[in-house]
Design a protein around this motif. Structure first.
Motif, PDB file in Angstrom:
ATOM      1  N   SER A 191       0.801  -1.225   0.000  1.00 23.10           N
ATOM      2  CA  SER A 191       0.000   0.000   0.000  1.00 23.10           C
ATOM      3  C   SER A 191       0.836   1.279   0.000  1.00 23.10           C
ATOM      4  N   LYS A 192       2.123   1.163   0.340  1.00 25.53           N
ATOM      5  CA  LYS A 192       2.966   2.358   0.456  1.00 25.53           C
ATOM      6  C   LYS A 192       3.685   2.643  -0.854  1.00 25.53           C
ATOM      7  N   LYS A 193       3.710   3.931  -1.197  1.00 21.88           N
ATOM      8  CA  LYS A 193       4.447   4.356  -2.387  1.00 21.88           C
ATOM      9  C   LYS A 193       5.951   4.323  -2.090  1.00 21.88           C
ATOM     10  N   LEU A 194       6.745   4.304  -3.158  1.00 21.14           N
ATOM     11  CA  LEU A 194       8.198   4.265  -3.026  1.00 21.14           C
ATOM     12  C   LEU A 194       8.788   5.632  -3.351  1.00 21.14           C
ATOM     13  N   ARG A 195       9.744   6.023  -2.559  1.00 24.47           N
ATOM     14  CA  ARG A 195      10.449   7.285  -2.764  1.00 24.47           C
ATOM     15  C   ARG A 195      11.843   6.969  -3.285  1.00 24.47           C
ATOM     16  N   ILE A 196      12.198   7.514  -4.439  1.00 26.47           N
ATOM     17  CA  ILE A 196      13.490   7.250  -5.067  1.00 26.47           C
ATOM     18  C   ILE A 196      14.379   8.474  -4.877  1.00 26.47           C
ATOM     19  N   ARG A 197      15.490   8.272  -4.196  1.00 24.00           N
ATOM     20  CA  ARG A 197      16.404   9.376  -3.916  1.00 24.00           C
ATOM     21  C   ARG A 197      17.784   9.078  -4.484  1.00 24.00           C
ATOM     22  N   THR A 198      18.490  10.125  -4.877  1.00 22.98           N
ATOM     23  CA  THR A 198      19.867   9.971  -5.339  1.00 22.98           C
ATOM     24  C   THR A 198      20.730  11.062  -4.716  1.00 22.98           C
ATOM     25  N   LEU A 199      21.970  10.715  -4.467  1.00 24.04           N
ATOM     26  CA  LEU A 199      22.943  11.656  -3.912  1.00 24.04           C
ATOM     27  C   LEU A 199      24.201  11.612  -4.767  1.00 24.04           C
ATOM     28  N   PHE A 200      24.672  12.779  -5.148  1.00 27.06           N
ATOM     29  CA  PHE A 200      25.920  12.875  -5.911  1.00 27.06           C
ATOM     30  C   PHE A 200      26.624  14.164  -5.489  1.00 27.06           C
ATOM     31  N   PRO A 201      27.282  14.129  -4.323  1.00 26.14           N
ATOM     32  CA  PRO A 201      27.910  15.345  -3.791  1.00 26.14           C
ATOM     33  C   PRO A 201      28.965  15.903  -4.734  1.00 26.14           C
ATOM     34  N   ARG A 202      29.138  17.196  -4.652  1.00 27.08           N
ATOM     35  CA  ARG A 202      30.154  17.847  -5.481  1.00 27.08           C
ATOM     36  C   ARG A 202      31.551  17.396  -5.062  1.00 27.08           C
ATOM     37  N   TYR A 203      32.452  17.347  -6.037  1.00 30.01           N
ATOM     38  CA  TYR A 203      33.848  16.974  -5.831  1.00 30.01           C
ATOM     39  C   TYR A 203      34.012  15.529  -5.351  1.00 30.01           C
ATOM     40  N   THR A 204      33.110  14.671  -5.755  1.00 36.91           N
ATOM     41  CA  THR A 204      33.248  13.261  -5.424  1.00 36.91           C
ATOM     42  C   THR A 204      32.858  12.420  -6.634  1.00 36.91           C
ATOM     43  N   GLU A 205      33.329  11.187  -6.665  1.00 36.34           N
ATOM     44  CA  GLU A 205      33.025  10.293  -7.785  1.00 36.34           C
ATOM     45  C   GLU A 205      31.914   9.310  -7.456  1.00 36.34           C
ATOM     46  N   PHE A 206      31.373   9.386  -6.252  1.00 30.67           N
ATOM     47  CA  PHE A 206      30.434   8.366  -5.788  1.00 30.67           C
ATOM     48  C   PHE A 206      28.983   8.835  -5.911  1.00 30.67           C
ATOM     49  N   PHE A 207      28.193   7.967  -6.558  1.00 27.18           N
ATOM     50  CA  PHE A 207      26.771   8.209  -6.768  1.00 27.18           C
ATOM     51  C   PHE A 207      25.990   7.216  -5.913  1.00 27.18           C
TER      52      PHE A 207
END
Length: 225
Positions: free
Chosen positions: A137-153
């Motif tokens: 019954s619950k919707k899904l929340r899709i989040r992404t993080l890609f901080p500046r000066y980093t290679e990690f997503f």
């Protein structure tokens, strides 16, 4: 009467070795159009990754997007643009148009403020809201993080539970979620060509973890219960 000797045409044909026979079926190779990105442009890289995340969840994982807040934002933007156009092109000479300009300008800034409030308090870092998984019954929340000066997503999939979030204050600590971090160098080569197929498979793997309820904060959730 002498018998007429019948000669079979197959006897007159020379057998051609299988290796010399022309191929009866031509293997079609799938042509994949690689997307090239300037990896120095952080915003462009994040845009490509975000779009691929959404496409993977919709096409590969067969989810459907919930467009409620997107529609609300589109309506607000369209209405704000309408009042801005009226203020700009209304056939009323100045200074008689000052009341009209004041009203239209005020409405424009109010609607812009409401839109900014939605971006700050509702969207935050979410790139999409997906409708519930079948049987839930619950919707899904899709989040992404890609901080500046980093290679990690980082990709985070969690339940969209506004009431629980407001109650607890820290959504990540209390709501079940899965999280995966990659180096963008895993999906971009030195020339900036993007491995969309590989990233699609990686996103699908994260979603399967969520679907199978292998949450990253499972222990914390049990502790808080």
């Amino acid at each position: 009467m002498g018998k007429k000797k019948s000669s079979s045409s197959s006897n007159n044909e020379e057998k051609v070795p299988a290796s010399d026979e022309p191929q009866q079926q031509v293997e079609e190779q799938a042509v994949i159009e690689l997307h090239q990105v300037d990896t120095g442009d952080i915003m462009k890289v994040k845009q490509v990754l975000d779009e691929t995340v959404i496409a993977s969840l919709l096409d590969t994982c067969k989810l459907t997007e919930n467009g409620y807040w997107s529609n609300v934002k589109l309506i607000l933007m369209a209405t704000a643009c309408f009042f801005a156009s009226v203020a700009q092109f209304a056939p009323v000479p100045f200074p008689e148009s000052r009341p009209l300009l004041g009203v239209c300008g005020s409405i424009y800034f109010i609607l812009s403020g409401v839109l900014q409030w939605i971006l700050v308090t509702v969207d935050v870092d979410a790139i999409a809201i997906m409708n519930p998984i079948k049987g839930e019954s619950k919707k899904l929340r899709i989040r992404t993080l890609f901080p500046r000066y980093t290679e990690f997503f980082t990709l985070i999939i969690e339940y969209e539970d506004r009431k629980q979030k407001e109650k607890d204050g820290k959504n990540k600590e209390f709501l079940p979620y899965v999280e995966q971090t990659w180096s963008v160098g895993k999906f971009f080569d030195v020339d900036g060509y993007f491995d969309a197929v590989g990233f699609d498979a990686a996103v699908a793997g994260v979603y399967q973890r969520f679907k199978n309820k292998k949450f990253d904060n499972e222990k914390e959730g049990k502790k808080n219960d």
